[in-house]
Scaffold this motif. Sequence first.
Motif, short mmCIF file in Angstrom:
data_model
loop_
_atom_site.label_atom_id
_atom_site.label_comp_id
_atom_site.label_asym_id
_atom_site.label_seq_id
_atom_site.Cartn_x
_atom_site.Cartn_y
_atom_site.Cartn_z
N THR A 29 0.82 -1.21 0.00
CA THR A 29 0.00 0.00 0.00
C THR A 29 0.86 1.27 0.00
O THR A 29 0.50 2.26 -0.64
CB THR A 29 -0.95 0.01 1.21
OG1 THR A 29 -0.20 -0.18 2.42
CG2 THR A 29 -1.98 -1.10 1.09
N GLN B 275 -6.16 -9.57 -0.60
CA GLN B 275 -7.46 -8.99 -0.94
C GLN B 275 -8.25 -8.64 0.31
O GLN B 275 -8.90 -7.59 0.39
CB GLN B 275 -8.25 -9.96 -1.80
CG GLN B 275 -9.50 -9.33 -2.44
CD GLN B 275 -9.14 -8.17 -3.37
OE1 GLN B 275 -8.40 -8.34 -4.32
NE2 GLN B 275 -9.67 -6.98 -3.07
N ASP C 59 -9.38 -4.88 1.34
CA ASP C 59 -10.82 -4.59 1.45
C ASP C 59 -11.19 -4.01 2.81
O ASP C 59 -11.86 -2.98 2.90
CB ASP C 59 -11.63 -5.85 1.18
CG ASP C 59 -11.61 -6.27 -0.29
OD1 ASP C 59 -11.19 -5.45 -1.13
OD2 ASP C 59 -11.99 -7.42 -0.58
N ILE C 60 -10.77 -4.67 3.89
CA ILE C 60 -11.24 -4.24 5.21
C ILE C 60 -10.52 -2.99 5.71
O ILE C 60 -10.99 -2.34 6.64
CB ILE C 60 -11.12 -5.37 6.25
CG1 ILE C 60 -9.66 -5.73 6.52
CG2 ILE C 60 -11.91 -6.59 5.83
CD1 ILE C 60 -9.49 -6.75 7.65
N SER C 61 -9.40 -2.63 5.09
CA SER C 61 -8.69 -1.41 5.48
C SER C 61 -9.03 -0.24 4.54
O SER C 61 -8.46 0.85 4.69
CB SER C 61 -7.18 -1.63 5.49
OG SER C 61 -6.70 -1.91 4.19
N TYR C 62 -9.94 -0.48 3.58
CA TYR C 62 -10.34 0.54 2.61
C TYR C 62 -9.11 1.12 1.88
O TYR C 62 -9.04 2.31 1.60
CB TYR C 62 -11.14 1.68 3.28
CG TYR C 62 -12.40 1.20 3.92
CD1 TYR C 62 -13.58 1.02 3.18
CD2 TYR C 62 -12.44 0.90 5.28
CE1 TYR C 62 -14.75 0.57 3.76
CE2 TYR C 62 -13.61 0.44 5.89
CZ TYR C 62 -14.76 0.27 5.11
OH TYR C 62 -15.92 -0.20 5.70
N SER C 63 -8.18 0.23 1.59
CA SER C 63 -6.99 0.64 0.86
C SER C 63 -7.17 0.36 -0.62
O SER C 63 -8.15 -0.25 -1.05
CB SER C 63 -5.76 -0.12 1.39
OG SER C 63 -5.56 0.13 2.76
N CYS C 64 -6.21 0.79 -1.40
CA CYS C 64 -6.23 0.49 -2.83
C CYS C 64 -4.80 0.46 -3.34
O CYS C 64 -3.90 1.05 -2.75
CB CYS C 64 -7.05 1.51 -3.62
SG CYS C 64 -6.32 3.17 -3.63
#
Length: 305
Positions: free
Chosen positions: A77, A101, A105-110
């Motif tokens: 990240t 994944q 998803d649960i950390s609202y990362s991209c």
Amino acid sequence: MKLTFLGTSAGKPTDERNVSSIMLDVRQERGGLWLFDCGEATQMQMQKAKFSLSKLEMIFITHLHGDHLFGLPGVLTTRSLIQNQSELTLVGPKGIKQFIQTVIDISYSCLTYPLNIIELEQDGLVFEDTKFQVETKLLAHRVPCFGYRVIEKDLPPTLNIKKLHKDNINTGSHYAYLKEGKTVTLADGRVIDGRNYHGDFKQGKKLAILGDTIPCDASIELAKDVDVLVHEATQEDALEQKAIERGHSTTVHAAMIAKQANAKRLIMTHISPRYSLNDNAKLVNEAKGIFSHTEIATDFATFQV
């Protein structure tokens, strides 16, 4: 190729050692960095060692235990904060895709760059280009764990320019053909075999980086004739039974694998937190009783392959 150990402790970090992570510097050969395992705080260790995330192109994970894995979300990240990043390839046992994944998803990362994930379920070739190939084999641990064999391909032979000049051969437009060992016809009618003018070629290096394992045939096969073998040595020889029960090797086990594989050099890592740096000499001496070309890694130690 150069190896820098970013973490050399087994299980948990200590005041002297971070957990498992090794950087293979192939910037001179292909312009990038390859990371093997990614324990917690790996990106901090990278910063201290002056390794840029922008140069990171491949990550190889041996197995999904936390001390080899928990630094990965941060590395991936944080790399997204660097603009215009190229594709990154992540190789590891089956389940690593779900792990990444889920964290994303649960950390609202991209991730702002393409991430190519290769999940391992069996032995095989996992990477190859014109300069390198990487092979993997399943080792013997409590969970699926893979070791990696990095092979640098032989460089093509150079042309013996002095010999060409001695024979009054002007390479000119024929240079590339002669270097490839092809036959060419010169302007004066002479037919020249390029192979007769080849100089020395540089033999590529071979490196084995093994994950957690008890002694097994796969370790020997991966380490066969390598220039450098990186092998875990979690416990001293007196604690052999404890090591085996937990899927690990001792100093003597690592040395025996190096000897059986005809490796040129052994570097031990993944050292139990029970040992301080003051114990290094004792651990090395145990291994040297079997394999004399043994060293032990410390955090930020760098070795030329």
